[in-house]
Design an enzyme around this catalytic site. Structure first.
Site, PDB file in Angstrom:
ATOM      1  N   ASP A  18      38.131  42.047  37.986  1.00 10.45           N
ATOM      2  CA  ASP A  18      37.703  40.944  37.114  1.00 10.45           C
ATOM      3  C   ASP A  18      38.851  40.207  36.439  1.00 10.45           C
ATOM      4  O   ASP A  18      38.696  39.673  35.333  1.00 10.45           O
ATOM      5  CB  ASP A  18      36.721  41.452  36.041  1.00 10.45           C
ATOM      6  CG  ASP A  18      35.491  42.072  36.659  1.00 10.45           C
ATOM      7  OD1 ASP A  18      35.115  41.656  37.769  1.00 10.45           O
ATOM      8  OD2 ASP A  18      34.908  42.983  36.031  1.00 10.45           O
ATOM      9  N   LYS A  21      40.481  36.596  40.089  1.00 11.79           N
ATOM     10  CA  LYS A  21      40.922  36.369  41.485  1.00 11.79           C
ATOM     11  C   LYS A  21      40.186  35.191  42.112  1.00 11.79           C
ATOM     12  O   LYS A  21      40.771  34.390  42.844  1.00 11.79           O
ATOM     13  CB  LYS A  21      40.679  37.640  42.328  1.00 11.79           C
ATOM     14  CG  LYS A  21      41.445  38.857  41.828  1.00 11.79           C
ATOM     15  CD  LYS A  21      41.083  40.112  42.583  1.00 11.79           C
ATOM     16  CE  LYS A  21      39.681  40.628  42.342  1.00 11.79           C
ATOM     17  NZ  LYS A  21      39.413  41.130  40.990  1.00 11.79           N
ATOM     18  N   ASN A  43      30.385  45.091  45.568  1.00 12.63           N
ATOM     19  CA  ASN A  43      30.802  45.516  44.220  1.00 12.63           C
ATOM     20  C   ASN A  43      31.629  44.420  43.551  1.00 12.63           C
ATOM     21  O   ASN A  43      31.741  44.373  42.331  1.00 12.63           O
ATOM     22  CB  ASN A  43      31.591  46.843  44.257  1.00 12.63           C
ATOM     23  CG  ASN A  43      32.746  46.847  45.254  1.00 12.63           C
ATOM     24  OD1 ASN A  43      32.971  45.892  45.993  1.00 12.63           O
ATOM     25  ND2 ASN A  43      33.477  47.950  45.281  1.00 12.63           N
ATOM     26  N   HIS A  46      33.172  37.466  42.147  1.00 19.75           N
ATOM     27  CA  HIS A  46      34.249  36.498  41.908  1.00 19.75           C
ATOM     28  C   HIS A  46      33.660  35.167  41.456  1.00 19.75           C
ATOM     29  O   HIS A  46      32.832  34.571  42.156  1.00 19.75           O
ATOM     30  CB  HIS A  46      35.085  36.320  43.184  1.00 19.75           C
ATOM     31  CG  HIS A  46      35.789  37.578  43.616  1.00 19.75           C
ATOM     32  ND1 HIS A  46      36.563  37.666  44.729  1.00 19.75           N
ATOM     33  CD2 HIS A  46      35.826  38.816  43.040  1.00 19.75           C
ATOM     34  CE1 HIS A  46      37.061  38.888  44.830  1.00 19.75           C
ATOM     35  NE2 HIS A  46      36.606  39.616  43.827  1.00 19.75           N
ATOM     36  N   THR A 134      29.014  50.327  40.614  1.00 25.60           N
ATOM     37  CA  THR A 134      28.213  49.100  40.575  1.00 25.60           C
ATOM     38  C   THR A 134      26.850  49.311  41.246  1.00 25.60           C
ATOM     39  O   THR A 134      26.081  48.358  41.370  1.00 25.60           O
ATOM     40  CB  THR A 134      28.946  47.958  41.303  1.00 25.60           C
ATOM     41  OG1 THR A 134      29.212  48.377  42.648  1.00 25.60           O
ATOM     42  CG2 THR A 134      30.262  47.612  40.623  1.00 25.60           C
ATOM     43  N   ASP A 340      44.156  31.446  26.869  1.00 29.37           N
ATOM     44  CA  ASP A 340      43.380  30.749  25.839  1.00 29.37           C
ATOM     45  C   ASP A 340      42.601  31.723  24.960  1.00 29.37           C
ATOM     46  O   ASP A 340      42.390  31.481  23.769  1.00 29.37           O
ATOM     47  CB  ASP A 340      42.399  29.760  26.498  1.00 29.37           C
ATOM     48  CG  ASP A 340      41.517  30.436  27.536  1.00 29.37           C
ATOM     49  OD1 ASP A 340      42.066  31.030  28.489  1.00 29.37           O
ATOM     50  OD2 ASP A 340      40.274  30.394  27.398  1.00 29.37           O
ATOM     51  N   VAL A 421      44.399  28.805  31.429  1.00 35.66           N
ATOM     52  CA  VAL A 421      43.983  28.646  30.039  1.00 35.66           C
ATOM     53  C   VAL A 421      42.503  28.272  29.923  1.00 35.66           C
ATOM     54  O   VAL A 421      42.068  27.703  28.924  1.00 35.66           O
ATOM     55  CB  VAL A 421      44.876  27.607  29.306  1.00 35.66           C
ATOM     56  CG1 VAL A 421      46.272  28.173  29.074  1.00 35.66           C
ATOM     57  CG2 VAL A 421      44.959  26.287  30.091  1.00 35.66           C
TER      58      VAL A 421
HETATM   59  P1  GDP Z   1      37.362  38.234  39.626  1.00 41.40           P
HETATM   60  O1  GDP Z   1      36.412  39.317  39.977  1.00 41.40           O
HETATM   61  O2  GDP Z   1      38.784  38.730  39.576  1.00 41.40           O
HETATM   62  O3  GDP Z   1      37.233  37.018  40.483  1.00 41.40           O
HETATM   63  O4  GDP Z   1      37.017  37.797  38.126  1.00 41.40           O
HETATM   64  P2  GDP Z   1      35.539  37.542  37.533  1.00 41.40           P
HETATM   65  O5  GDP Z   1      35.014  36.275  38.082  1.00 41.40           O
HETATM   66  O6  GDP Z   1      34.693  38.750  37.677  1.00 41.40           O
HETATM   67  O7  GDP Z   1      35.855  37.429  35.983  1.00 41.40           O
HETATM   68  C1  GDP Z   1      36.744  36.472  35.467  1.00 41.40           C
HETATM   69  C2  GDP Z   1      35.990  35.621  34.422  1.00 41.40           C
HETATM   70  O8  GDP Z   1      36.933  34.913  33.643  1.00 41.40           O
HETATM   71  C3  GDP Z   1      35.093  34.581  35.036  1.00 41.40           C
HETATM   72  O9  GDP Z   1      33.975  34.395  34.206  1.00 41.40           O
HETATM   73  C4  GDP Z   1      35.973  33.332  35.054  1.00 41.40           C
HETATM   74  O10 GDP Z   1      35.231  32.124  35.059  1.00 41.40           O
HETATM   75  C5  GDP Z   1      36.715  33.507  33.776  1.00 41.40           C
HETATM   76  N1  GDP Z   1      38.071  32.946  33.727  1.00 41.40           N
HETATM   77  C6  GDP Z   1      39.003  32.914  34.714  1.00 41.40           C
HETATM   78  N2  GDP Z   1      40.169  32.439  34.227  1.00 41.40           N
HETATM   79  C7  GDP Z   1      39.980  32.175  32.917  1.00 41.40           C
HETATM   80  C8  GDP Z   1      40.832  31.693  31.857  1.00 41.40           C
HETATM   81  O11 GDP Z   1      42.014  31.436  32.030  1.00 41.40           O
HETATM   82  N3  GDP Z   1      40.268  31.556  30.629  1.00 41.40           N
HETATM   83  C9  GDP Z   1      38.947  31.851  30.396  1.00 41.40           C
HETATM   84  N4  GDP Z   1      38.496  31.692  29.157  1.00 41.40           N
HETATM   85  N5  GDP Z   1      38.125  32.291  31.363  1.00 41.40           N
HETATM   86  C10 GDP Z   1      38.644  32.477  32.602  1.00 41.40           C
HETATM   87  P1  IMO Z   2      35.964  42.395  41.382  1.00 45.43           P
HETATM   88  O1  IMO Z   2      36.343  42.091  42.817  1.00 45.43           O
HETATM   89  C1  IMO Z   2      35.347  45.333  38.209  1.00 45.43           C
HETATM   90  C2  IMO Z   2      34.516  49.459  39.421  1.00 45.43           C
HETATM   91  C3  IMO Z   2      33.133  49.893  38.957  1.00 45.43           C
HETATM   92  C4  IMO Z   2      33.354  51.386  38.813  1.00 45.43           C
HETATM   93  C5  IMO Z   2      34.295  51.712  39.978  1.00 45.43           C
HETATM   94  C6  IMO Z   2      33.590  52.221  41.235  1.00 45.43           C
HETATM   95  O2  IMO Z   2      34.893  41.545  40.832  1.00 45.43           O
HETATM   96  O3  IMO Z   2      37.187  42.470  40.537  1.00 45.43           O
HETATM   97  P2  IMO Z   2      32.014  51.117  43.097  1.00 45.43           P
HETATM   98  O4  IMO Z   2      30.712  50.414  42.955  1.00 45.43           O
HETATM   99  O5  IMO Z   2      33.082  50.320  43.750  1.00 45.43           O
HETATM  100  O6  IMO Z   2      31.891  52.479  43.700  1.00 45.43           O
HETATM  101  O7  IMO Z   2      32.484  51.386  41.559  1.00 45.43           O
HETATM  102  O8  IMO Z   2      34.960  50.501  40.291  1.00 45.43           O
HETATM  103  N1  IMO Z   2      34.553  48.195  40.200  1.00 45.43           N
HETATM  104  C7  IMO Z   2      34.845  47.004  39.672  1.00 45.43           C
HETATM  105  N2  IMO Z   2      35.077  46.629  38.401  1.00 45.43           N
HETATM  106  N3  IMO Z   2      35.421  44.410  39.181  1.00 45.43           N
HETATM  107  C8  IMO Z   2      35.196  44.762  40.467  1.00 45.43           C
HETATM  108  O9  IMO Z   2      35.339  43.889  41.494  1.00 45.43           O
HETATM  109  C9  IMO Z   2      34.867  46.110  40.763  1.00 45.43           C
HETATM  110  N4  IMO Z   2      34.581  46.787  41.893  1.00 45.43           N
HETATM  111  C10 IMO Z   2      34.403  48.059  41.540  1.00 45.43           C
HETATM  112  O10 IMO Z   2      32.793  49.293  37.733  1.00 45.43           O
HETATM  113  O11 IMO Z   2      34.064  51.651  37.623  1.00 45.43           O
HETATM  114 MG    MG Z   3      34.703  40.257  39.206  1.00 45.59          MG
END
Ligand code: GDP
Ligand code: IMO
Ligand code: MG
Length: 447
Positions: A18, A21, A43, A46, A134, A340, A421
């Site tokens: 999270d 990416k 799991n 993005h 997840t 930010d 940001v």
């Molecule tokens: P990923 O799994 O690595 O793709 O990340 P996620 O989408 O699960 O979580 C990142 C969250 O942060 C999402 O809700 C994005 O829209 C948000 N986000 C990404 N970059 C920024 C940032 O620079 N600032 C803020 N406030 N939110 C961001």
């Molecule tokens: P993205 O790609 C955050 C965490 C789960 C749990 C552990 C094992 O959005 O960054 P699993 O279901 O894979 O067996 O769970 O890994 N986990 C993640 N946490 N972002 C993810 O993916 C995750 N993928 C798995 O919360 O702790």
């Molecule tokens: Mg994510």
């Protein structure tokens, strides 16, 4: 606009997932010909914002939001057909058509309905020791893949007769196993499993391909590829905070096995981190803030899971763990997200070392028992009051924010070439020194 990329590039998370990416893949994808997922499964969650509209992709590469790009799901991904089709339908309802731009490897393993049941039963039985998965059946599917006799691959869905025989046997064995271990056979029924799989197989058929051959063919013809890592480096099954990890190789080292293109073909590895740290699920979190400060970061950053909606645990930036991820993953440059979110904090903490039983170290211990005993050595640097969400150049950031970035850079041993940001593509600063993006760029989000 981002120009044509100079070489194959991978985007990976440096933490426990999270990190942002999805936003970085979307930002860069214009410079590449294909976007490839090589690990994990549904799991992942993005998030991508395009023209004020929010998209969340799980199994699909974020590249599907750009229909002119080839999107590949490689052999190392575990594919839940029902979940994948649901995602395709959800995107269609948002006006995004997924068609011939998507190909799924016939070598990828299938997350079967009984894998999700097994995930649920094993977590429930683990009580306080649960991983906090997840619930997407990821671990049980990878376990069956390595076990071999129970593995079912996407290519196997195309032979319904043989599949039916195998599902009959596997479901009988799983029911007996679940009943013996958990006192609950999971209510599995081989006929229902087959009905779900044959229905899905029919719809999936046009997407199935030998993606390894396709990838090599395209690369030989000059295509430049963007690899989209799922999960995060600290969740890597070999190098992460085991056993509180996922079941795949999440760093750029996973590309070779997970896509079929040798990992050494990848020139740039962009490690994505936040300006602080988050984690969902169980397991050690060395800089976790369980007090009001943690709540403040969660609310400021809207830290709730994309896949499960769970509140994310929050803490200060961990330079020890991030440096470890940079080193094991061959990270060439870093994208720091959510700068930010820290606006308005009087001071900002950075963990520079771990103290374990009175001994200080800057290495990541391998044992969960030691990780749980870590007392973080926190250095506090001055915060900044200004809202930075509209800042377009790193030089225009408040001095304290610039000093924070410089300090983190020196601790983690990699240059921060991208600073984010805000969630929107426009809220991004890309340094001219970014190898992945190409020289001369100052504000990648802007045309
Ligand atoms: P990923 O799994 O690595 O793709 O990340 P996620 O989408 O699960 O979580 C990142 C969250 O942060 C999402 O809700 C994005 O829209 C948000 N986000 C990404 N970059 C920024 C940032 O620079 N600032 C803020 N406030 N939110 C961001
Ligand atoms: P993205 O790609 C955050 C965490 C789960 C749990 C552990 C094992 O959005 O960054 P699993 O279901 O894979 O067996 O769970 O890994 N986990 C993640 N946490 N972002 C993810 O993916 C995750 N993928 C798995 O919360 O702790
Ligand atoms: Mg994510």
């Amino acid at each position: 606009m981002i120009g044509k990329a100079t070489g194959h590039t991978c985007v990976v998370g440096l933490g426990w997932g999270d990190e942002g990416k999805g936003k970085i893949v979307d930002l860069l994808c214009g410079g590449y010909d294909a976007v490839v997922r090589f690990n994990g499964g549904a799991n992942a969650g993005h998030t991508v914002w395009i023209d004020g509209k929010k998209f969340a992709v799980h199994l699909l590469p974020s590249g599907v939001l750009h229909s002119e790009k080839l999107s590949l799901i490689g052999p190392g991904v575990v594919v839940d057909p029902t979940s994948l089709l649901g995602e395709i339908d959800a995107l269609a309802s948002q006006g995004v058509t997924v068609g011939s731009n998507l190909k799924i490897s016939d070598r990828a393993h299938v997350v079967m309905p009984y894998h999700k049941v097994e995930d649920r039963l094993s977590e429930a039985a683990a009580g306080g020791d649960k991983i906090g998965t997840t619930s997407r059946g990821i671990g049980p599917c990878y376990a069956d893949k390595v076990r071999r006799s129970w593995g079912i691959r996407i290519g196997d869905l195309l032979d319904a007769g043989r599949l039916g025989e195998r599902v009959e046997q596997i479901v009988a064995a799983k029911k007996a196993m679940f009943a013996a271990i958990y006192g609950d056979d999971g209510g599995l029924d081989a006929t229902a499993v087959m009905a779900e799989m044959t229905g899905a197989a029919e719809r999936l058929m046009p997407f199935v391909a030998d993606t390894t051959a396709l990838l090599h063919e395209r690369v030989d013809a000059g295509a430049v590829v963007l690899f989209e890592g799922a999960n995060g480096s600290l969740l890597d099954v070999d190098h992460g905070t085991y056993p509180f990890v996922t079941s795949s190789n999440t760093t750029a080292n996973g590309i070779g096995n997970g896509s079929g293109l040798p990992a050494r073909s990848v020139e740039h590895v962009i490690g994505v981190c936040k300006a602080y740290t988050t984690r969902v699920g169980g397991g050690p979190f060395m800089t976790e803030l369980t007090d009001a400060m943690g709540d403040r970061i969660r609310e400021a950053g809207n830290e709730y899971g994309t896949t499960t909606g769970r509140p994310r645990r929050c803490g200060w930036f961990d330079a020890v763990a991030t440096r470890y991820s940079v080193r094991i993953g061959g990270v060439t440059e870093v994208a720091m997200m959510h700068l930010d979110t820290l606006s308005g904090f009087e001071e900002v903490g950075v963990c520079t070392a771990y103290s374990i039983g009175g001994r200080e170290t800057t290495s990541l211990p391998s044992r969960v028992e030691d990780l749980e005993r870590v007392e973080p050595v926190i250095e506090y640097v001055p915060g900044w009051d200004e809202d930075v969400s509209g800042v377009e150049r790193r030089d225009d950031l408040p001095a304290a924010a610039r000093a924070y970035l410089d300090r983190v850079e020196s601790l983690i041993g990699a240059p921060i070439t991208i600073v984010s940001v805000g969630p929107d593509r426009m809220q991004t600063m890309v340094s001219g020194t970014s190898g992945a993006v190409g020289g001369g760029l100052t504000a990648a989000g802007r045309a």
